[in-house]
Design a protein around this motif. Sequence first.
Motif, PDB file in Angstrom:
ATOM      1  N   ILE A 180       7.716   8.857 -18.954  1.00 46.24           N
ATOM      2  CA  ILE A 180       7.986   7.911 -18.046  1.00 46.24           C
ATOM      3  C   ILE A 180       7.196   6.551 -18.186  1.00 46.24           C
ATOM      4  N   ALA A 181       7.578   5.181 -17.842  1.00 47.68           N
ATOM      5  CA  ALA A 181       7.693   4.555 -16.987  1.00 47.68           C
ATOM      6  C   ALA A 181       8.031   3.101 -16.614  1.00 47.68           C
ATOM      7  N   ASN A 182       7.750   2.748 -15.800  1.00 52.66           N
ATOM      8  CA  ASN A 182       8.041   1.860 -14.584  1.00 52.66           C
ATOM      9  C   ASN A 182       9.484   2.358 -14.196  1.00 52.66           C
ATOM     10  N   GLY A 183       9.612   3.886 -14.023  1.00 50.07           N
ATOM     11  CA  GLY A 183      10.767   4.669 -13.248  1.00 50.07           C
ATOM     12  C   GLY A 183      11.489   4.857 -14.384  1.00 50.07           C
ATOM     13  N   HIS A 184      11.371   4.287 -15.523  1.00 45.82           N
ATOM     14  CA  HIS A 184      12.794   4.927 -16.661  1.00 45.82           C
ATOM     15  C   HIS A 184      12.189   5.767 -17.408  1.00 45.82           C
ATOM     16  N   ILE A 185      13.307   7.338 -17.226  1.00 46.16           N
ATOM     17  CA  ILE A 185      12.697   8.674 -17.706  1.00 46.16           C
ATOM     18  C   ILE A 185      12.960   9.147 -18.532  1.00 46.16           C
ATOM     19  N   THR A 186      12.659   9.356 -19.728  1.00 44.33           N
ATOM     20  CA  THR A 186      12.973  10.547 -20.947  1.00 44.33           C
ATOM     21  C   THR A 186      13.444  11.789 -21.066  1.00 44.33           C
ATOM     22  N   VAL A 187      14.496  12.470 -21.334  1.00 50.94           N
ATOM     23  CA  VAL A 187      14.520  13.538 -21.315  1.00 50.94           C
ATOM     24  C   VAL A 187      15.000  14.728 -22.389  1.00 50.94           C
ATOM     25  N   THR A 188      14.379  15.431 -22.719  1.00 56.35           N
ATOM     26  CA  THR A 188      14.437  15.924 -24.038  1.00 56.35           C
ATOM     27  C   THR A 188      14.616  17.498 -23.450  1.00 56.35           C
ATOM     28  N   TYR A 189      15.667  18.309 -24.310  1.00 55.01           N
ATOM     29  CA  TYR A 189      16.056  19.763 -23.347  1.00 55.01           C
ATOM     30  C   TYR A 189      16.654  19.889 -24.461  1.00 55.01           C
ATOM     31  N   ALA A 190      17.002  21.474 -24.659  1.00 61.19           N
ATOM     32  CA  ALA A 190      17.741  22.240 -25.789  1.00 61.19           C
ATOM     33  C   ALA A 190      18.777  23.078 -24.951  1.00 61.19           C
ATOM     34  N   PRO A 191      20.018  22.664 -24.788  1.00 63.18           N
ATOM     35  CA  PRO A 191      21.216  23.791 -23.860  1.00 63.18           C
ATOM     36  C   PRO A 191      21.286  25.158 -24.650  1.00 63.18           C
ATOM     37  N   THR A 192      20.492  25.151 -26.310  1.00 66.94           N
ATOM     38  CA  THR A 192      20.367  26.313 -26.269  1.00 66.94           C
ATOM     39  C   THR A 192      19.472  27.573 -27.381  1.00 66.94           C
ATOM     40  N   GLY A 197      16.703  26.560 -30.711  1.00 69.35           N
ATOM     41  CA  GLY A 197      16.844  26.143 -31.780  1.00 69.35           C
ATOM     42  C   GLY A 197      16.245  24.503 -32.139  1.00 69.35           C
ATOM     43  N   PHE A 198      15.908  23.744 -33.117  1.00 68.86           N
ATOM     44  CA  PHE A 198      15.909  22.599 -33.123  1.00 68.86           C
ATOM     45  C   PHE A 198      16.296  21.777 -33.574  1.00 68.86           C
ATOM     46  N   ALA A 199      16.884  22.259 -33.904  1.00 66.61           N
ATOM     47  CA  ALA A 199      18.465  21.350 -34.332  1.00 66.61           C
ATOM     48  C   ALA A 199      19.649  21.591 -33.266  1.00 66.61           C
ATOM     49  N   GLU A 200      19.434  21.326 -31.528  1.00 66.79           N
ATOM     50  CA  GLU A 200      20.232  21.680 -30.819  1.00 66.79           C
ATOM     51  C   GLU A 200      19.193  20.970 -29.875  1.00 66.79           C
ATOM     52  N   TYR A 201      18.294  20.243 -30.045  1.00 66.34           N
ATOM     53  CA  TYR A 201      17.207  18.986 -29.159  1.00 66.34           C
ATOM     54  C   TYR A 201      18.305  18.117 -28.744  1.00 66.34           C
ATOM     55  N   ARG A 202      18.841  18.123 -27.642  1.00 64.50           N
ATOM     56  CA  ARG A 202      19.761  16.465 -26.921  1.00 64.50           C
ATOM     57  C   ARG A 202      18.334  15.730 -25.772  1.00 64.50           C
ATOM     58  N   ALA A 203      18.813  14.975 -25.170  1.00 65.28           N
ATOM     59  CA  ALA A 203      17.830  13.438 -24.864  1.00 65.28           C
ATOM     60  C   ALA A 203      19.053  12.529 -24.557  1.00 65.28           C
ATOM     61  N   PRO A 219      22.004  14.276 -34.837  1.00 67.08           N
ATOM     62  CA  PRO A 219      21.960  16.112 -34.178  1.00 67.08           C
ATOM     63  C   PRO A 219      20.151  16.166 -34.554  1.00 67.08           C
ATOM     64  N   GLY A 220      19.774  16.742 -33.161  1.00 67.92           N
ATOM     65  CA  GLY A 220      18.506  17.689 -33.095  1.00 67.92           C
ATOM     66  C   GLY A 220      17.838  16.375 -32.504  1.00 67.92           C
ATOM     67  N   LEU A 221      17.538  15.842 -32.076  1.00 68.01           N
ATOM     68  CA  LEU A 221      17.126  14.229 -31.730  1.00 68.01           C
ATOM     69  C   LEU A 221      15.755  14.864 -30.458  1.00 68.01           C
ATOM     70  N   THR A 222      14.330  14.253 -30.181  1.00 66.61           N
ATOM     71  CA  THR A 222      14.057  14.157 -29.149  1.00 66.61           C
ATOM     72  C   THR A 222      13.309  12.893 -28.790  1.00 66.61           C
ATOM     73  N   ALA A 223      13.083  12.592 -27.817  1.00 60.98           N
ATOM     74  CA  ALA A 223      13.436  11.080 -26.910  1.00 60.98           C
ATOM     75  C   ALA A 223      10.934  11.571 -26.306  1.00 60.98           C
ATOM     76  N   ASN A 266      17.426  13.912 -36.495  1.00 60.76           N
ATOM     77  CA  ASN A 266      17.993  15.262 -37.526  1.00 60.76           C
ATOM     78  C   ASN A 266      17.164  15.659 -37.894  1.00 60.76           C
ATOM     79  N   TYR A 267      16.934  17.154 -36.389  1.00 64.31           N
ATOM     80  CA  TYR A 267      15.885  17.928 -37.295  1.00 64.31           C
ATOM     81  C   TYR A 267      17.257  19.454 -37.275  1.00 64.31           C
ATOM     82  N   THR A 268      16.443  19.164 -38.746  1.00 62.44           N
ATOM     83  CA  THR A 268      17.843  20.312 -38.981  1.00 62.44           C
ATOM     84  C   THR A 268      16.850  21.714 -39.744  1.00 62.44           C
ATOM     85  N   VAL A 269      17.589  23.175 -39.958  1.00 58.71           N
ATOM     86  CA  VAL A 269      16.548  24.010 -40.250  1.00 58.71           C
ATOM     87  C   VAL A 269      16.728  25.115 -40.937  1.00 58.71           C
ATOM     88  N   ASN A 270      15.550  25.614 -41.513  1.00 57.76           N
ATOM     89  CA  ASN A 270      15.868  26.485 -42.372  1.00 57.76           C
ATOM     90  C   ASN A 270      16.464  28.222 -42.091  1.00 57.76           C
TER      91      ASN A 270
END
Length: 352
Positions: A141-153, A155-161, A176-180, A194-198
């Motif tokens: 958060i900063a000055n009321g602006h909020i970033t959210v990172t989550y994964a609906p399922t 896995g690193f490649a599932e990160y959304r923001a 795909p596969g991002l964090t804020a 670009n969080y990809t996995v092995n």
Amino acid sequence: MRRSLRRAMAMAITLIATTSLAPLASAPAAAASPKHLRIVHLGTLGGTWSIARGINDRGHVVGDSPLESGVSHAFLWKNGTMTDLGTLGGETSFASGIDDDGRVVGCSELPSGQWTPFLWHNGKMKDLGAHGAPGYCGAAIANGHITVTYAPTPGFAEYRAFLLSGDVQTAIDRRPGLTANAVNDHGQVVGADNYTVNDEGLPLSTYQAYLWHNGTGRELGTLGGMSAPSSINNLGQVVGNSDTADGRRRGFFWDGSSMTALPLPADASDYAGADAINDRGQIVGGYIKAGDWYNFAALWDSPTTQPRLLPLPTDARVTSTQAFDINNLGWIAGSITYYWSTGRGTQAVIWR
């Protein structure tokens, strides 16, 4: 203030068109000299440890600490008092950021076991609604602006923001596969994509730092390997961590056009990092000394100066220190870990 994500992704991993910026409303007060910083222990919520993860320009601090029962909760420390912020019905919560109006963000476990980001303000905790897989959550958060990172399922490649500004929610559309990981007062967001996995589901060395604002993003580059930002100030300057081509981990500074490695002393090992930058260009992070195992918190007065280790307690029975955030007064939030024989464990502190 770091204005960043410090305990994202299940409290386990530390992730890691330039636009014109409005000028600061006023210059911040003089920063404290590292030579005169004193350590203030913040206490706990009744358990054995605590960690301070964010600090605003009023000196209010957020983090997490266990209760006497051992269950960890988010806390707000203000004027010498630590307050339990509770949860959204689950057992555990943590706070990762606070702005100057006292809005706190973090993540809470739900009764279902899922994690969700929250906004706490004026004594009330609000579910921000990004319910994800167990253990995957982050907020800044900063000055009321909020970033959210989550994964609906899982896995690193599932990160959304997404970015939440007032009642407007905007998905951050990157690879795909991002964090804020952080946001500043102008709504500029930095993270890694670009969080990809092995085959085992572990992250590959493909993710890179980006800056996103008003729907437009750009890659910030690397020092030779993968990169992830941790903080952005109101001048649009970014710090974070990047691997080098020869396999070292270094803290970086991005000035709006190029990325450079932060200086390190001769006794530093191959592992170092930067966690936060304030509007004066002061940077906090840490490094491990050659031949050692433990991290010690450091302050760079500018991106071109050698770091100075933060003061230790006078008894010096310390195994490591961490610096997670710095405000515009030069006050630093983090933790000190004491030798087990002291019975103190890890303790939330500010250097001010």
